[in-house]
Design an enzyme around this catalytic site. Structure first.
Site, mmCIF file in Angstrom:
data_model
loop_
_atom_site.group_PDB
_atom_site.id
_atom_site.type_symbol
_atom_site.label_atom_id
_atom_site.label_comp_id
_atom_site.label_asym_id
_atom_site.label_seq_id
_atom_site.Cartn_x
_atom_site.Cartn_y
_atom_site.Cartn_z
ATOM 1 C CE LYS A 228 3.971 8.890 -2.681
ATOM 2 N NZ LYS A 228 3.604 7.488 -2.844
ATOM 3 N NE ARG A 262 -1.902 6.976 1.115
ATOM 4 C CZ ARG A 262 -0.985 7.846 1.481
ATOM 5 N NH1 ARG A 262 -0.264 8.486 0.592
ATOM 6 N NH2 ARG A 262 -0.771 8.091 2.764
HETATM 7 N N1 HH2 Z 1 2.515 6.719 -0.132
HETATM 8 C C1 HH2 Z 1 2.792 7.204 1.094
HETATM 9 C C2 HH2 Z 1 2.241 6.608 2.240
HETATM 10 N N2 HH2 Z 1 1.386 5.569 2.136
HETATM 11 N N3 HH2 Z 1 0.197 4.030 0.795
HETATM 12 C C3 HH2 Z 1 -0.107 3.542 -0.407
HETATM 13 N N4 HH2 Z 1 -0.955 2.502 -0.523
HETATM 14 N N5 HH2 Z 1 0.433 4.050 -1.565
HETATM 15 C C4 HH2 Z 1 1.306 5.111 -1.529
HETATM 16 O O1 HH2 Z 1 1.791 5.526 -2.602
HETATM 17 C C5 HH2 Z 1 1.656 5.664 -0.251
HETATM 18 C C6 HH2 Z 1 1.074 5.089 0.911
HETATM 19 C C7 HH2 Z 1 3.727 8.358 1.229
HETATM 20 O O2 HH2 Z 1 3.049 9.571 1.123
HETATM 21 P P1 HH2 Z 1 2.466 10.445 2.345
HETATM 22 O O3 HH2 Z 1 1.514 9.682 3.179
HETATM 23 O O4 HH2 Z 1 1.922 11.695 1.774
HETATM 24 O O5 HH2 Z 1 3.738 10.840 3.205
HETATM 25 P P2 HH2 Z 1 4.402 10.229 4.522
HETATM 26 O O6 HH2 Z 1 4.740 8.809 4.282
HETATM 27 O O7 HH2 Z 1 5.616 11.089 4.731
HETATM 28 O O8 HH2 Z 1 3.423 10.361 5.656
#
Ligand code: HH2
Length: 288
Positions: A228, A262
């Site tokens: 992040k 995660r």
């Molecule tokens: N972070 C993201 C998405 N979903 N869900 C939970 N429970 N906790 C988190 O910290 C979280 C999440 C954002 O990260 P990522 O899926 O890698 O990216 P994007 O939202 O751009 O798909």
């Protein structure tokens, strides 16, 4: 690792998060996610990636069809379903890992469970769609209640808190009460401070340092720090080069009470968890 819940009920399975932390591998089947956007937009590479993550040690595969990165645009329900359903169906046939769906829509959640999902990962903590709690209640799916200040489109515009740890805790406690009042089985609920969701670098750091306050809620604590922006801000590294910073933050979170991490980098996280679990066990057995 530092107390907290021992089990997490997700439909027909009780995930054991008492012995060692669980790894939730990230599988974004989106064109625009901040780190892996576009890589797994087709079902075949997405299923292959999910299987590879399970082989590397993922206990849960979290499939997302809508990016929630800062500034992301909402995705219509039909498009989200088109992206995730073939991947869920394909994976549920070939893996024993628990399957999670990263969605804020009750319609998507319902279909996803029909296609084999065990967990609803709702970054809005059952606030976006009033029908989400009923889906959770009726299906017995695991639910991640995540803290987010504002909406992905605008959440990074000057977020402010008096006391970020106390405010996030109070929010998650209220969401736990709400879910239970809606008839959701409390054993299915997990909480997440929502690192990067309406928070500055300082807020994220404070939350990770104060994680034990969340662990005291008695439900599994999920933490997502993987690659992040705050890690980039602290280390000066680009998204593709944040593994060391990510692992350090994850291990710190686990020692502070997180029970589910995660992550994008499952293999490296699994090694880090093996090390930290062994050292922690020894430190407990022979303190000082
Ligand atoms: N972070 C993201 C998405 N979903 N869900 C939970 N429970 N906790 C988190 O910290 C979280 C999440 C954002 O990260 P990522 O899926 O890698 O990216 P994007 O939202 O751009 O798909």
């Amino acid at each position: 690792m530092a107390g907290g819940a021992r089990g997490w009920l997700c439909r027909d399975r009780m995930l054991d998060c008492g012995e060692r932390p669980l790894i939730m591998g990230i599988l974004n089947v989106t064109p625009d996610s901040f780190s892996d956007g576009g890589q797994y937009a087709e079902p075949e590479p997405a299923i292959a990636r999910g299987l590879a993550m399970a082989a590397e040690g993922a206990d849960i595969i979290d499939i997302g069809g809508e990016s929630t990165r800062p500034g992301a645009a909402p995705v219509p329900e039909a498009e989200e379903l088109r992206r995730i359903l073939p991947v869920l169906r394909g994976l549920s046939r070939v893996t024993t890992a628990a399957l999670s769906v990263d969605t804020r829509k009750a319609g998507v959640a319902q279909e996803a469970i029909g296609a084999g999902a065990h967990i609803l990962n709702d970054v809005s903590a059952l606030r976006s769609d009033p029908a989400m709690a009923a889906v959770a209640r009726a299906t017995g799916a695991g639910v991640v209640l995540m803290h987010m200040r504002g909406e992905p489109g605008t959440m990074q515009q000057d977020p402010r808190y008096e006391d970020v740890v106390a405010e996030v805790c109070a929010f998650l406690e209220e969401r736990l009460r709400y879910a239970e009042a809606q008839g959701v089985d409390p054993r299915t609920l997990a909480i997440d401070p929502g690192i990067g969701f309406g928070k500055t670098v300082e807020h994220n750091v404070r939350l990770l340092a104060g994680l034990s306050a969340l662990a005291r809620c008695g439900r599994p604590v999920v933490v997502g720090v993987s690659r992040k922006r705050f890690i980039g801000a602290i280390t000066g590294r680009e998204v593709c080069d944040r593994l060391a910073g990510t692992l350090a933050a994850e291990v710190f979170a686990l020692l502070g009470g997180a029970q589910v991490v995660r992550v994008h980098d499952v293999r490296e996280t699994a090694d880090a968890i093996k090390m930290v679990t062994m050292l922690r066990r020894e430190a407990r057995a022979c303190p000082g």
